[in-house]
Design a protein around this motif. Structure first.
Motif, PDB file in Angstrom:
ATOM      1  N   SER A 187      -8.506 -11.587  -0.801  1.00  0.00           N
ATOM      2  CA  SER A 187      -9.644 -11.220   0.282  1.00  0.00           C
ATOM      3  C   SER A 187      -9.201  -9.916   1.031  1.00  0.00           C
ATOM      4  N   GLN A 188      -8.032  -9.791   1.578  1.00  0.00           N
ATOM      5  CA  GLN A 188      -7.837  -8.656   2.250  1.00  0.00           C
ATOM      6  C   GLN A 188      -7.757  -7.329   1.495  1.00  0.00           C
TER       7      GLN A 188
ATOM      8  N   ALA B 130      -9.351  -6.614  -0.717  1.00  0.00           N
ATOM      9  CA  ALA B 130     -10.974  -6.159  -1.187  1.00  0.00           C
ATOM     10  C   ALA B 130     -11.203  -5.004  -0.413  1.00  0.00           C
ATOM     11  N   SER B 131     -10.948  -4.919   0.865  1.00  0.00           N
ATOM     12  CA  SER B 131     -11.608  -3.899   1.763  1.00  0.00           C
ATOM     13  C   SER B 131     -10.345  -2.628   2.279  1.00  0.00           C
ATOM     14  N   LEU B 132      -9.239  -2.683   1.450  1.00  0.00           N
ATOM     15  CA  LEU B 132      -8.115  -1.691   1.765  1.00  0.00           C
ATOM     16  C   LEU B 132      -8.673  -0.132   1.219  1.00  0.00           C
ATOM     17  N   PRO B 133      -8.499   0.708   2.040  1.00  0.00           N
ATOM     18  CA  PRO B 133      -8.639   2.004   1.403  1.00  0.00           C
ATOM     19  C   PRO B 133      -7.833   2.262   0.397  1.00  0.00           C
TER      20      PRO B 133
ATOM     21  N   GLN C  44      -6.645   0.536  -1.854  1.00  0.00           N
ATOM     22  CA  GLN C  44      -6.843  -0.960  -2.754  1.00  0.00           C
ATOM     23  C   GLN C  44      -5.847  -0.610  -4.010  1.00  0.00           C
TER      24      GLN C  44
ATOM     25  N   GLU D 233       0.813  -1.067  -0.007  1.00  0.00           N
ATOM     26  CA  GLU D 233       0.072  -0.133   0.012  1.00  0.00           C
ATOM     27  C   GLU D 233       0.770   1.443  -0.078  1.00  0.00           C
TER      28      GLU D 233
END
Length: 434
Positions: free
Chosen positions: A282-283, A285-288, A290, A256
């Protein structure tokens, strides 16, 4: 994130030295500030940061620094205070002292160790603010004994203060007394050559964008710099006992940072490789952040399956990563075999962000494989050393012929005669007295 066999993996590193246009811009800015001082500094601050300042407004006042405490949450202040204490305690153990060795013939040899007088710290600002960078640059310099530490950071668009309050709090906790709202190549030039408002420094450290990096390279030699840092990178060495969710989270913690960051898993367990691959998806998908992390993973991420951990260690040493995590059943078994890594994190609970923010070791670490020959920022980076030599008459008479032999072999007769004249004089006086 592709899974590849060790035999199929090719390590490729991209070192960004900037485009020809970027290099030309930096050269122009640096030369302008060198020649015109504050006038150039203010002109580029208006052009690049969209802020119109006077020379008197460049320096951030102590009141502005202290006012930041009213703009941040108390939990942040507590965290920064504890992190500062940890970082200071770690770097205190690196302190060195001058030494002298008096030999039996009266010769005195030694080394005098003194801190640099004045150091400039660049802290990124604007869209991204990194208060941890303040601590990691300022505290080692303080521990080394540097008396004058000046901080520069770009002003954010909008408002005269223009400095992120979290950066101001970190600066206050680190003990910074001199701070300027200026960034980019123009700030590096001001630190290197000095202006009416900003006195020149002996060394510049701290991360920045490509323009900052190119400016540091441009002024190197006039001042010292810390390094030409590349994109962040992490390698995880793991066996089947490792937690796939932990590994995926740590890989993404570096991805990131930016699109060029590198995140690599090296494992002897094909099943773990598949689990980590699924966890990353999976993880992610929800990262700010992304989009940034996804591009990093796609272009510079990999899961490498090795035959055994011995081969894995060979891969790690070849890659010489900035950050290395060892997540194996007995990680200490492999520690002694690691030759090249900037920072080594042992076990499942030593996540890389622990080192980034809190544990104490410096988070400014060699990138792009330079851990083969360089080290994290430490107290030594802010010290200078002078050799001390006091030869006695007896020592010169004993060793003078050898010194002259070497000098004449190199064709430097004046060097030899500088010794010879003393030896003849002393030998003559000894005969006269005899």
């Amino acid at each position: 994130m592709q899974i590849v066999k060790a035999s199929e993996f090719r390590l490729e590193r991209e070192v960004d030295y900037g485009t020809a246009e970027q290099v030309a811009v930096v050269k122009r800015v640096v030369q302008d500030v060198r020649q015109n001082g504050d006038a150039g500094l203010l002109r580029y601050t208006e052009q690049f940061d969209k802020m119109v300042l006077t020379a008197e407004q460049l320096r951030v006042s102590e009141a502005e620094i202290q006012a930041a405490y009213q703009e941040v949450e108390p939990a942040f202040v507590t965290a920064i205070q504890e992190a500062s204490a940890n970082i200071r305690a770690f770097h205190e153990k690196q302190k060195r002292t001058s030494w002298m060795d008096v030999q039996s013939d009266g010769t005195l040899l030694g080394q005098i160790i003194k801190p640099l007088k004045r150091v400039g710290v660049y802290v990124p600002g604007g869209k991204a603010a990194y208060p941890s960078s303040v601590l990691m640059n300022v505290i080692p310099a303080q521990v080394a004994g540097v008396k004058e530490i000046v901080m520069v950071t770009p002003p954010a668009t909008g408002g005269v203060a223009g400095i992120d309050p979290y950066i101001r709090v970190a600066a206050a906790e680190a003990g910074v007394k001199e701070m300027y709202r200026v960034g980019g190549a123009q700030a590096i030039a001001a630190l290197a050559y000095g202006t009416d408002s900003i006195a020149r420094v002996d060394k510049i450290c701290g991360p920045g964008n490509i323009y900052v990096a190119l400016a540091k390279r441009e002024v190197y030699g006039t001042v010292d710099i810390d390094s030409m840092a590349g994109p962040s990178e992490i390698v995880v060495l793991a066996d089947g006992s490792a937690n796939a969710a932990y590994i995926a989270a740590d890989l993404l913690s570096q991805a990131e940072h930016d699109e060029m960051a590198s995140a690599v898993l090296v494992t002897s367990c094909p099943e773990l490789a598949k689990r980590v691959q699924a966890e990353v998806i999976s993880q992610l998908a929800s990262l700010p952040r992304q989009a940034i992390a996804a591009q990093s993973i796609e272009q510079h991420g990999a899961i490498i399956v090795v035959e055994d951990l011995e081969q894995g260690v060979d891969f790690v040493n070849e890659m010489a990563p900035e950050h290395l995590e060892i997540m194996t059943e007995d990680p200490m078994e492999w520690l002694g075999r690691i030759e090249n890594a900037g920072a080594i994190f042992i076990g499942p609970y030593s996540s890389e962000p622990v080192g980034d923010y809190f544990a104490g070791p410096n988070h400014i670490i060699p990138t792009n494989g330079t851990a083969r020959f360089s080290s994290p920022v430490d107290v030594d980076m802010f010290l200078k050393k002078s050799s001390l030599i006091r030869y006695s008459k007896e020592a010169l008479l004993q060793h003078g012929e050898k010194i002259m032999t070497i000098a004449r072999h190199e064709g430097l007769e004046a060097h030899a005669r500088a010794i010879e004249i003393r030896m003849k004089q002393e030998q003559f006086e000894n005969k006269s007295q005899g």
